[in-house]
Scaffold this motif. Structure first.
Motif, PDB file in Angstrom:
ATOM      1  N   THR A   9      -0.794   7.831 -54.657  1.00  0.00           N
ATOM      2  CA  THR A   9      -1.572   8.012 -55.874  1.00  0.00           C
ATOM      3  C   THR A   9      -2.586   6.876 -55.984  1.00  0.00           C
ATOM      4  O   THR A   9      -2.462   5.851 -55.315  1.00  0.00           O
ATOM      5  N   GLN A  10      -3.563   7.068 -56.850  1.00  0.00           N
ATOM      6  CA  GLN A  10      -4.518   5.993 -57.100  1.00  0.00           C
ATOM      7  C   GLN A  10      -3.798   4.760 -57.623  1.00  0.00           C
ATOM      8  O   GLN A  10      -4.132   3.636 -57.246  1.00  0.00           O
ATOM      9  N   GLN A  11      -2.802   4.952 -58.460  1.00  0.00           N
ATOM     10  CA  GLN A  11      -2.036   3.833 -59.009  1.00  0.00           C
ATOM     11  C   GLN A  11      -1.332   3.055 -57.901  1.00  0.00           C
ATOM     12  O   GLN A  11      -1.339   1.825 -57.901  1.00  0.00           O
ATOM     13  N   GLN A  12      -0.729   3.762 -56.960  1.00  0.00           N
ATOM     14  CA  GLN A  12      -0.038   3.091 -55.865  1.00  0.00           C
ATOM     15  C   GLN A  12      -1.010   2.267 -55.012  1.00  0.00           C
ATOM     16  O   GLN A  12      -0.709   1.124 -54.654  1.00  0.00           O
ATOM     17  N   ALA A  14      -3.904   1.093 -55.975  1.00  0.00           N
ATOM     18  CA  ALA A  14      -4.377  -0.014 -56.817  1.00  0.00           C
ATOM     19  C   ALA A  14      -3.342  -1.140 -56.831  1.00  0.00           C
ATOM     20  O   ALA A  14      -3.698  -2.312 -56.652  1.00  0.00           O
ATOM     21  N   ASP A  15      -2.085  -0.798 -57.033  1.00  0.00           N
ATOM     22  CA  ASP A  15      -1.029  -1.813 -57.060  1.00  0.00           C
ATOM     23  C   ASP A  15      -0.920  -2.557 -55.729  1.00  0.00           C
ATOM     24  O   ASP A  15      -0.750  -3.774 -55.699  1.00  0.00           O
ATOM     25  N   SER A  20      -7.774  -2.443 -59.973  1.00  0.00           N
ATOM     26  CA  SER A  20      -7.432  -1.492 -61.037  1.00  0.00           C
ATOM     27  C   SER A  20      -7.552  -0.053 -60.544  1.00  0.00           C
ATOM     28  O   SER A  20      -8.256   0.233 -59.572  1.00  0.00           O
ATOM     29  N   VAL A  21      -6.872   0.837 -61.240  1.00  0.00           N
ATOM     30  CA  VAL A  21      -6.951   2.265 -60.941  1.00  0.00           C
ATOM     31  C   VAL A  21      -8.387   2.743 -61.122  1.00  0.00           C
ATOM     32  O   VAL A  21      -8.890   3.552 -60.326  1.00  0.00           O
TER      33      VAL A  21
END
Length: 102
Positions: A9-12, A14-15, A20-21
């Motif tokens: 995912t974009q969140q993964q 980004a992390d 940032s997402v």
């Protein structure tokens, strides 16, 4: 899209890359503003997370990989000539290089 094909995912992403997402979204949707373009450090991290070719990602971000930059500095006249070749001539050079692989 490379990220999605890796099942991330974009969140993964980004992390894992420390951004940032919204930045990942801007990169994916080509909505970056001047000064927002990915750094070589970010691209290195991204290539690692996506198991992608770092040089290809650098080129997509309009950044010349260090190994290519070094060669250009060694032989700038050669790269000027290559840049002026038409597609057919470049294909012939590539074919010749492929046959000459060590």
């Amino acid at each position: 899209m490379l990220r999605a094909s890796c099942g991330l995912t974009q969140q993964q992403v980004a992390d894992r890359t420390g951004v940032s997402v919204s930045y990942i979204s801007k990169v994916e949707n080509d909505r970056l503003h001047f000064g927002d373009y990915p750094s070589e450090k970010f691209i290195h991290k991204l290539a690692g997370e996506l198991e992608a070719d770092e040089d290809e990602l650098l080129l997509l971000a309009d950044k010349v990989p260090a190994s290519i930059r070094k060669r250009i500095r060694q032989r700038p006249e050669l790269f000027r000539k290559l840049a002026k070749l038409d597609r057919k001539s470049l294909d012939a050079v590539e074919s010749s290089l492929n046959r000459a692989k060590p």
